[in-house]
Design a protein around this motif. Structure first.
Motif, mmCIF file in Angstrom:
data_model
loop_
_atom_site.group_PDB
_atom_site.id
_atom_site.type_symbol
_atom_site.label_atom_id
_atom_site.label_comp_id
_atom_site.label_asym_id
_atom_site.label_seq_id
_atom_site.Cartn_x
_atom_site.Cartn_y
_atom_site.Cartn_z
ATOM 1 N N ARG A 5 33.369 37.837 35.814
ATOM 2 C CA ARG A 5 34.494 37.947 34.888
ATOM 3 C C ARG A 5 35.813 38.091 35.658
ATOM 4 O O ARG A 5 36.827 37.498 35.271
ATOM 5 C CB ARG A 5 34.279 39.145 33.969
ATOM 6 N N PHE A 6 35.805 38.860 36.737
ATOM 7 C CA PHE A 6 37.014 39.056 37.533
ATOM 8 C C PHE A 6 37.525 37.734 38.093
ATOM 9 O O PHE A 6 38.707 37.389 37.935
ATOM 10 C CB PHE A 6 36.732 40.042 38.671
ATOM 11 N N THR A 65 45.509 39.862 41.135
ATOM 12 C CA THR A 65 44.376 40.733 41.460
ATOM 13 C C THR A 65 44.379 41.972 40.565
ATOM 14 O O THR A 65 43.355 42.341 39.975
ATOM 15 C CB THR A 65 44.435 41.145 42.937
ATOM 16 N N SER A 94 43.736 40.939 36.895
ATOM 17 C CA SER A 94 42.323 40.621 36.644
ATOM 18 C C SER A 94 41.506 41.890 36.475
ATOM 19 O O SER A 94 40.632 41.977 35.601
ATOM 20 C CB SER A 94 41.763 39.778 37.794
ATOM 21 N N ALA A 95 41.778 42.910 37.313
ATOM 22 C CA ALA A 95 41.061 44.175 37.182
ATOM 23 C C ALA A 95 41.358 44.836 35.840
ATOM 24 O O ALA A 95 40.452 45.377 35.178
ATOM 25 C CB ALA A 95 41.438 45.101 38.336
ATOM 26 N N VAL A 134 39.456 42.982 33.107
ATOM 27 C CA VAL A 134 38.015 43.248 33.152
ATOM 28 C C VAL A 134 37.691 44.576 32.471
ATOM 29 O O VAL A 134 36.789 44.655 31.620
ATOM 30 C CB VAL A 134 37.518 43.242 34.611
ATOM 31 N N LEU A 168 34.752 45.529 41.823
ATOM 32 C CA LEU A 168 36.153 45.100 41.785
ATOM 33 C C LEU A 168 36.840 45.343 43.131
ATOM 34 O O LEU A 168 37.721 44.568 43.523
ATOM 35 C CB LEU A 168 36.891 45.842 40.675
ATOM 36 N N ALA A 191 35.756 42.452 45.123
ATOM 37 C CA ALA A 191 36.511 41.266 44.715
ATOM 38 C C ALA A 191 37.924 41.291 45.271
ATOM 39 O O ALA A 191 38.455 40.259 45.714
ATOM 40 C CB ALA A 191 36.540 41.164 43.188
ATOM 41 N N THR A 192 38.536 42.480 45.277
ATOM 42 C CA THR A 192 39.895 42.607 45.826
ATOM 43 C C THR A 192 39.902 42.298 47.315
ATOM 44 O O THR A 192 40.804 41.606 47.814
ATOM 45 C CB THR A 192 40.433 44.024 45.581
ATOM 46 N N VAL A 242 44.759 48.297 42.557
ATOM 47 C CA VAL A 242 43.584 48.101 41.696
ATOM 48 C C VAL A 242 42.951 49.447 41.358
ATOM 49 O O VAL A 242 42.603 49.720 40.203
ATOM 50 C CB VAL A 242 42.567 47.165 42.389
#
Length: 372
Positions: free
Chosen positions: A12-13, A76, A79-80, A83, A110, A113-114, A301
């Motif tokens: 999803r991120f 970034t 997106s967090a 989510v 997350l 992902a970051t 984030v």
């Protein structure tokens, strides 16, 4: 190892990140393309629509690297936020918390992902952008020559002022070049002019510098001091002069930004005696801010979690609004220290690292507000 739910959050991120990048860059392309359509048409030899679209496609493909470098930190954090907001909206958080899983366990995917996005940002900055720097500075209608306006610069190591009418980055050519030789290199101030000057990079066998084609006055007419014979040399062809200098093409245009060079090149600039103290200070700040950017992205984030998943909150929209205000505060802190660094109130390293310390402390302070 990531669980199934972790992979679900990662998917999803990255989905939100990619869609967000495509949407924002597409909006930029549409706006910039229609605004500067005349610039693209001026570079066409034939007025065909296919040629115009091809030229615009080439230009915006190159520009996407710079746009990615600018917009990725914002996307970034966004997106967090999306989510976690979708988790609350779809009722996916309550079962996770009921199973005894702490909220910050959800931050692990997350954070990964970051870090992945940060790796792409670093690779883009260090590997891609320096290779296409001349294309990124080219005019919209002419990607071949990348003509730039010349900003005069003084070489402090050789005491030579370098100027010209136009700079062609792709060919490393300076048109209507003027090199002012000052005392004590020559008997009196002399301006050596040349219709064309080419920059030769430094190699293990030879020094870097500018080759002035058919220079005026000629080498034999110059009264060069003995110590300067290693910096002002005759060229291979009669009438040419080679002037040793570490001031290359990239320092004769767009000197206010260092985003188009890699970190090793930036460090080399800092250690180069040819630049002024003010220029070196600016480059030191750029270097430290480049090093702290991944930490600031990760902190932003982590900072968003306790505000998006705020304890005893009644409205998710209000949570997002609070989060936006906090992100604005982080940006203000970063800009405040940057201003202090530019005005010499703090050192360049303090200007870059104090925001990391301050924002990291705030992120830890607000961590107890998260929904558990």
């Amino acid at each position: 190892m990531f669980t199934t739910f972790d992979r679900y959050l990662l998917k999803r991120f990255f989905h939100v990140f990619i869609i967000g990048f495509i949407a924002t860059y597409g909006l930029y392309v549409v706006f910039d393309g229609f605004t500067n359509i005349d610039g693209f048409q001026s570079g066409l030899e034939e007025g065909s629509s296919f040629g115009l679209l091809k030229l615009m496609l080439q230009f915006y493909v190159y520009q996407s690297s710079i746009f990615f470098d600018m917009i990725s930190p914002i996307l970034t954090v966004l997106s967090a936020v999306v989510v976690f907001s979708l988790m609350v909206r779809h009722g996916e958080l309550n079962p996770v918390l009921s199973a005894g899983i702490p909220t910050y366990r959800l931050a692990i995917p997350l954070a990964f992902a970051t870090l992945t996005i940060n790796c792409f940002i670093v690779a883009n900055q260090e590997l891609l952008i320096p290779r296409i720097a001349d294309k990124l500075q080219a005019e919209r209608g002419d990607l071949g020559t990348s003509s730039q306006f010349v900003e005069p610069v003084y070489d402090f190591s050789t005491r030579i002022m370098i100027n010209g009418r136009e700079l062609l980055l792709t060919e490393k050519k300076l048109l209507s070049a003027e090199f002012v030789l000052s005392k004590p290199m020559v008997h009196d101030f002399v301006t050596v002019k040349s219709a064309e000057a080419f920059y030769h990079d430094k190699t293990p066998e030879s020094a870097g510098g500018w080759l002035l084609k058919q220079a005026s006055p000629k080498y034999d007419e110059l009264e060069i001091a003995e110590f300067a014979n290693e910096m002002i040399l005759p060229g291979d062809d009669p009438g040419d002069i080679f002037i040793v200098s570490d001031i290359g093409c990239d320092q004769l245009c767009n000197r206010s930004t260092n985003t188009l060079i890699s970190t090793p090149d930036l460090i080399a600039r800092i250690n180069n005696p040819s630049f002024s103290d003010l220029s070196i200070r600016k480059q030191k700040m750029d270097l430290h801010f480049r090093l702290t950017r991944p930490f600031m992205n990760l902190i932003a984030v982590m900072m968003s979690i306790p505000f998006v998943l705020r304890k005893e909150s009644r409205s998710q929209i209000l949570n997002i609004a609070f989060c936006a205000v906090v992100m604005g505060g982080l940006f203000a802190i970063n800009q405040f220290f940057f201003y202090m660094g530019t005005t010499k109130l703090v050192t360049p390293d303090q200007a870059a690292w104090f925001p990391v310390i301050t924002c990291g402390t705030l992120a830890a302070w607000f961590s107890n507000r998260v929904w558990t």
